[in-house]
Write a protein that holds these residues in place. Structure first.
Motif, short mmCIF file in Angstrom:
data_model
loop_
_atom_site.label_atom_id
_atom_site.label_comp_id
_atom_site.label_asym_id
_atom_site.label_seq_id
_atom_site.Cartn_x
_atom_site.Cartn_y
_atom_site.Cartn_z
N ALA A 79 0.84 -1.20 0.00
CA ALA A 79 0.00 0.00 0.00
C ALA A 79 0.87 1.25 0.00
O ALA A 79 1.99 1.25 0.53
CB ALA A 79 -0.92 -0.01 1.21
N ASN A 80 0.34 2.31 -0.56
CA ASN A 80 1.07 3.57 -0.67
C ASN A 80 0.89 4.44 0.57
O ASN A 80 -0.23 4.67 1.02
CB ASN A 80 0.60 4.36 -1.90
CG ASN A 80 1.04 3.73 -3.20
OD1 ASN A 80 2.21 3.41 -3.38
ND2 ASN A 80 0.11 3.54 -4.12
N THR A 86 7.24 2.41 -1.95
CA THR A 86 6.33 1.27 -2.11
C THR A 86 7.01 0.31 -3.06
O THR A 86 6.88 0.42 -4.28
CB THR A 86 4.97 1.70 -2.68
OG1 THR A 86 4.43 2.75 -1.90
CG2 THR A 86 4.00 0.51 -2.66
N ALA A 98 5.93 6.94 -2.96
CA ALA A 98 4.51 7.22 -3.20
C ALA A 98 4.24 8.72 -3.09
O ALA A 98 4.72 9.39 -2.17
CB ALA A 98 3.65 6.46 -2.21
N ASP A 101 -1.29 8.96 -0.24
CA ASP A 101 -1.77 7.81 0.51
C ASP A 101 -2.82 7.05 -0.28
O ASP A 101 -3.66 7.66 -0.95
CB ASP A 101 -2.43 8.26 1.83
CG ASP A 101 -1.48 8.83 2.84
OD1 ASP A 101 -0.27 8.56 2.74
OD2 ASP A 101 -1.95 9.55 3.75
N ASP A 102 -2.82 5.72 -0.15
CA ASP A 102 -3.96 4.94 -0.59
C ASP A 102 -5.16 5.26 0.31
O ASP A 102 -5.00 5.81 1.41
CB ASP A 102 -3.66 3.45 -0.54
CG ASP A 102 -2.84 2.97 -1.73
OD1 ASP A 102 -2.64 3.76 -2.67
OD2 ASP A 102 -2.40 1.80 -1.71
N LEU A 103 -6.34 4.90 -0.14
CA LEU A 103 -7.58 5.24 0.57
C LEU A 103 -7.56 4.77 2.02
O LEU A 103 -7.84 5.55 2.95
CB LEU A 103 -8.77 4.63 -0.18
CG LEU A 103 -10.13 4.74 0.48
CD1 LEU A 103 -10.52 6.20 0.68
CD2 LEU A 103 -11.19 4.02 -0.37
N SER A 170 -3.22 -7.49 4.34
CA SER A 170 -4.18 -7.79 3.28
C SER A 170 -4.21 -9.30 3.09
O SER A 170 -3.30 -10.00 3.51
CB SER A 170 -3.83 -7.07 1.98
OG SER A 170 -2.51 -7.38 1.56
N SER A 197 -11.05 -1.11 -1.63
CA SER A 197 -9.76 -1.11 -2.31
C SER A 197 -9.55 0.26 -2.95
O SER A 197 -10.32 1.20 -2.71
CB SER A 197 -9.72 -2.21 -3.36
OG SER A 197 -10.76 -2.02 -4.31
N GLU A 198 -8.53 0.38 -3.76
CA GLU A 198 -8.33 1.65 -4.46
C GLU A 198 -9.36 1.78 -5.60
O GLU A 198 -9.62 0.80 -6.30
CB GLU A 198 -6.91 1.71 -5.03
CG GLU A 198 -5.85 1.98 -3.99
CD GLU A 198 -6.10 3.29 -3.27
OE1 GLU A 198 -5.85 4.36 -3.84
OE2 GLU A 198 -6.55 3.24 -2.10
N SER A 211 -8.11 -5.81 2.29
CA SER A 211 -7.28 -5.39 3.42
C SER A 211 -8.01 -5.69 4.72
O SER A 211 -9.23 -5.89 4.73
CB SER A 211 -6.97 -3.89 3.32
OG SER A 211 -6.18 -3.61 2.20
N ASP A 232 -16.82 3.31 -0.08
CA ASP A 232 -16.30 4.41 -0.89
C ASP A 232 -17.31 4.64 -2.02
O ASP A 232 -17.57 3.72 -2.80
CB ASP A 232 -14.93 4.02 -1.44
CG ASP A 232 -14.37 5.05 -2.41
OD1 ASP A 232 -14.92 6.17 -2.47
OD2 ASP A 232 -13.40 4.74 -3.12
#
Length: 472
Positions: A79-80, A86, A98, A101-103, A170, A197-198, A211, A232
């Motif tokens: 993950a970022n 990463t 990165a 940030d990832d979600l 994850s 997820s993203e 995750s 999301d």
């Protein structure tokens, strides 16, 4: 009490009350990492200690942002995290920093966590043994000659060795369950769709990985799960469940436990795994739960066919562009190349058949949950193996025909997105930990955590038997 022995929620309460400062937590955390990470190799891309101490001082001076405010946190290296590398354990991405940030990482940051670095993972998270050519192998804190499992092996080893109090991971094929079992901690694969997820690429076809949280107690699992979950709006299959922490201590009625054992003889197990699992099942009966020993509810070979087809399809979708470049393809490990090539060769109706098998299993499992409240399987089919292995080639004399066949026991839940919690269940004669998967119907995450909490209150294996590593 030693600050690093405290659960994350206890650390959080102390930070909120002012009896502990972020500086007072960061100092021993960094000292512990300096003392043991050279042996375990769980934390990678560790940030500069002066910068981290400055962030801890800033956290102490700032208004409290959330329950993780001031708590050191390392994110799995798939993950970022803005400003951190990463690598995904791959030379393809080694050194890549990165930009954002990832979600899910953004949600953890919003709750106040201080990101200290990343946790190690196999290359692209492929395989339940954490080693890669960028950061090397993560070793089991209970025996550094053994594997920590994977792909969240760095997470589990970091928790067990008290470098972290709570962490993310994850799970596609047991990656929050196998390493948790092998490191004497709790890991949870949530109901698929509760942790988004993203919001990139296809959002309809690939429903295998998610995750989730890992910790040394169920309360911390619940707290981090509640931070990570929530639909999301950019994604079509999200679920916004009720928070699990408020329900954790509610009285748990007697549960009907379905013990699936070795799936009617279809799954081989190393000596000792069944014995320690049976002992835990007996202990559950002692807690007042009823146990039914269940016959294999579905054809294991059909399930494996469905799983391997859909998994290769998903891997090829994610890594096909890298594989198409001969120079970058040469940097991929053999198992990754095999998965991608297998996925690229799939035909449409083969994928359809795999999804029909998955659907049949889902319909069958609904009838099982009319008979029982939770299903139970071991978290792995063998004990932690030598850290220098690439993967096991046999279990109890049965040849493993793929690099991941030895983790077939994790497929029933993962294939159809069911929630699972790994329970630590003690240690074998070899001194190594083991775990059990408790599996519930979709949306039963809070009830599984209640079950785990009742188990933890009686056993507390993480607290009873920490690994014997050098003191900070």
């Amino acid at each position: 009490m030693d600050i690093l022995e405290m659960d994350a929620c206890a650390q959080s309460e102390a930070l909120a009350a002012g009896t502990l400062s972020a500086v007072e937590l960061m100092q021993p955390t960094l000292a512990r990492i300096a003392a043991v990470n050279g042996t375990v190799n769980a934390i990678v891309s560790l940030r500069d200690s002066d910068a981290l101490m400055a962030e801890a001082r800033a956290a102490d001076a700032a208004p409290r942002r959330g329950w993780l405010h001031g708590i050191p946190f390392a994110v799995k290296d798939l993950a970022n995290v803005a400003g951190l590398p990463t690598s995904m354990g791959s030379p393809v991405f080694a050194g890549q920093v990165a930009a954002a940030d990832d979600l899910v990482v953004a949600r953890i940051r919003q709750a106040g966590a201080i990101f200290i670095g990343k946790t190690n993972t196999p290359e692209f998270g492929m395989g339940s043994h954490t080693f890669n050519p960028v950061h090397g192998a993560t070793r089991n804190p209970y025996d550094p000659t053994k594997s920590a499992g994977g792909s969240s092996g760095g997470t589990a080893a970091g928790l067990a060795s008290r470098m972290l109090s709570v962490a993310d991971g994850s799970d596609m094929m047991g990656s929050l369950r196998n390493p948790a079992g092998w490191n004497n901690v709790y890991g949870m694969r949530p109901t698929w769709g509760t942790v988004p997820s993203e919001p990139v690429g296809d959002m309809f076809m690939h429903q295998l990985a998610t995750s989730g949280p890992m910790a040394r107690c169920p309360r911390d699992l619940a707290a981090l799960l509640d931070t990570m979950t929530g639909a999301d709006p950019r994604q079509p299959h999200g679920i916004s469940p009720a928070d699990t922490v408020p329900h954790l201590d509610a009285a748990l009625p007697r549960q009907r436990v379905g013990w699936l054992g070795d799936w009617g003889g279809a799954l081989p197990f190393e000596d000792g795994i069944m014995a320690i699992s049976e002992s835990a099942i007996t202990q559950m009966q002692g807690q007042g739960h009823s146990v039914s020993r269940m016959a294999a509810p579905f054809d294991a070979d059909l399930m494996w066919e469905s799983w391997t087809t859909l998994r290769s399809f998903t891997v090829a979708a994610g890594l096909g562009d890298i594989h198409a470049d001969p120079e970058r393809r040469a940097l991929l490990k053999e198992a990754v190349q095999w998965e991608v090539e297998r996925g690229l060769a799939q035909q449409a109706m083969t994928l359809h058949r795999a999804s029909v098998i998955r659907s049949d299993w889902y319909r069958r499992v609904l009838t099982l949950f009319d008979e029982v409240d939770v299903l139970v399987l071991p978290s792995a089919q063998m004990w932690p193996f030598d850290v220098d292995w690439v993967h096991p080639t046999q279990i109890a004399g049965v040849a493993m025909d793929t690099y991941h066949r030895w983790m077939q026991v994790t497929v029933p839940a993962g294939l159809i997105g069911l929630p699972v919690v790994n329970l630590p269940i003690g240690f074998g004669a070899n001194g190594l930990p083991a775990g059990l998967q408790i599996i519930g119907p979709r949306g039963s995450d809070a009830k599984l955590l209640q079950f785990a909490q009742a188990w933890h209150q009686e056993t507390d294996w993480p607290g009873q038997k920490p690994p014997k590593l050098p003191a900070a």
